[in-house]
Design a protein around this motif. Sequence first.
Motif, PDB file in Angstrom:
ATOM      1  N   PRO A  10       0.849  -1.139  -0.083  1.00 54.85           N
ATOM      2  CA  PRO A  10      -0.066   0.093   0.050  1.00 54.85           C
ATOM      3  C   PRO A  10       0.757   1.245   0.033  1.00 54.85           C
ATOM      4  CG  PRO A  10      -0.851  -1.535   1.353  1.00 54.85           C
ATOM      5  CD  PRO A  10       0.373  -2.286   1.062  1.00 54.85           C
ATOM      6  N   ASP A  11       0.501   2.329  -0.616  1.00 54.25           N
ATOM      7  CA  ASP A  11       1.015   3.548  -0.853  1.00 54.25           C
ATOM      8  C   ASP A  11       1.454   4.172   0.558  1.00 54.25           C
ATOM      9  OD1 ASP A  11       0.939   3.478  -3.544  1.00 54.25           O
ATOM     10  OD2 ASP A  11      -0.735   4.729  -3.524  1.00 54.25           O
ATOM     11  N   PRO A  12       0.729   4.161   1.656  1.00 54.66           N
ATOM     12  CA  PRO A  12       1.534   4.791   2.910  1.00 54.66           C
ATOM     13  C   PRO A  12       2.800   4.133   3.231  1.00 54.66           C
ATOM     14  CG  PRO A  12      -0.884   4.698   2.948  1.00 54.66           C
ATOM     15  CD  PRO A  12      -0.568   3.690   1.880  1.00 54.66           C
ATOM     16  N   VAL A  13       2.811   2.680   2.857  1.00 55.78           N
ATOM     17  CA  VAL A  13       3.976   2.028   3.493  1.00 55.78           C
ATOM     18  C   VAL A  13       5.174   2.506   2.648  1.00 55.78           C
ATOM     19  CG1 VAL A  13       5.004  -0.200   3.720  1.00 55.78           C
ATOM     20  CG2 VAL A  13       2.568   0.211   4.052  1.00 55.78           C
ATOM     21  N   LEU A 290      -7.324  -2.961   3.097  1.00 61.35           N
ATOM     22  CA  LEU A 290      -6.478  -2.021   2.877  1.00 61.35           C
ATOM     23  C   LEU A 290      -5.871  -1.629   4.059  1.00 61.35           C
ATOM     24  CD1 LEU A 290      -4.630  -0.185   1.301  1.00 61.35           C
ATOM     25  CD2 LEU A 290      -6.557   1.507   1.119  1.00 61.35           C
ATOM     26  N   GLU A 291      -6.546  -1.414   5.067  1.00 61.57           N
ATOM     27  CA  GLU A 291      -6.037  -0.968   6.274  1.00 61.57           C
ATOM     28  C   GLU A 291      -5.295  -1.904   7.257  1.00 61.57           C
ATOM     29  OE1 GLU A 291     -10.471  -1.583   7.547  1.00 61.57           O
ATOM     30  OE2 GLU A 291      -9.346  -1.099   5.595  1.00 61.57           O
ATOM     31  N   ARG A 293      -3.518  -4.492   5.581  1.00 62.95           N
ATOM     32  CA  ARG A 293      -2.242  -4.452   4.830  1.00 62.95           C
ATOM     33  C   ARG A 293      -1.667  -3.388   5.046  1.00 62.95           C
ATOM     34  NH1 ARG A 293      -3.228  -8.490   0.698  1.00 62.95           N
ATOM     35  NH2 ARG A 293      -4.024 -10.312   1.821  1.00 62.95           N
ATOM     36  N   THR A 294      -2.085  -2.102   5.290  1.00 63.57           N
ATOM     37  CA  THR A 294      -1.203  -1.111   5.519  1.00 63.57           C
ATOM     38  C   THR A 294      -0.611  -1.271   7.022  1.00 63.57           C
ATOM     39  OG1 THR A 294      -2.394   0.377   4.139  1.00 63.57           O
ATOM     40  CG2 THR A 294      -1.343   1.592   5.874  1.00 63.57           C
TER      41      THR A 294
END
Length: 317
Positions: A10-13, A290-291, A293-294
């Motif tokens: 995920p992008d935040p990671v 998503l949350e 995996r983030t």
Amino acid sequence: MKLLITRRLPDPVLEALAPEFDVTLRDDVRPLDRDEIHAALRDYDCVLPTLGDRFDAAAFAAVPAPRARLLANFGVGYNHIDVAAAKAAGIAVTNTPGAVTDATADIAMTLMLMSARRAAEGDRLVRAGRWQGWYPTEMLGLHVTGKTLGIVGMGRIGQAIAKRAHHGFGMGVVFFNRSQVADPGVPAHQLATLAEVMAAADVVVIAVPGGAGTRHLIDAAALAAMKPTAHLVNISRGDVIDEQALIGALQSGQIAGAGLDVYENEPDVPQALRDLDCVTLLPHLGTAALEVRTAMGMVAVDNLKAFARGAPLPTPV
């Protein structure tokens, strides 16, 4: 430090890692092949691998002086990494516990209900245009409320499953665990042997870690102990179950059904399993939100940043 991320996260990671590492993102959904494994050990200071990236003893033997010093695994399970061989090569290994607990427990409940109530079979019936309408004896399944749940592996995930089953469905809980569990969090009985749990339960959920110590823990003998009306659910690792023994038990009607999120040789699923209506098959969805995996990725980030700073690793294995 040079960091290899073996599959897109995920992008935040990715954004959290970019300022502190020279990041190489491998944009391929397939696991690393053997040459890529060797290159990862040889050319990078840290690697963020995940399920299927096989860092086995042969990989470390092939790169006797690795540059890599940390495998920050994305996932709580790490049976694709030979931890002893990694440590012998001077490479630390971490994982991402905690972040996966609730999501994995939710998938266990999903599979339990889908298998017991024949939901996947019913979905296929409707999609194929073969449903002829409701009648009183159509597709009768197992009513789970008040039944007995057997849990094999009463760690964080096992206890989260027990909580959902007990409080949500009024299920009695029995469990098998290698060590004594003083407080499982709900009224539950720890039985002395695996066979006792398999025999007592209407639904058995497998929640043990993967690895050599649990490979084929659920074998033909364990399956033979189950009730013919019982269902088996696996959300741990595929090789915890002897897949061929399970196929035999399902084909013969020795057990009523199974719900599987993991397989012995992912992504290969035997045709014999796919042909059985009494099996619910999911594509390893245990943490697929998503949350979640983030959050998993952020645990790996914490390990990588601690390593870069020479600090203690938050979640070593």
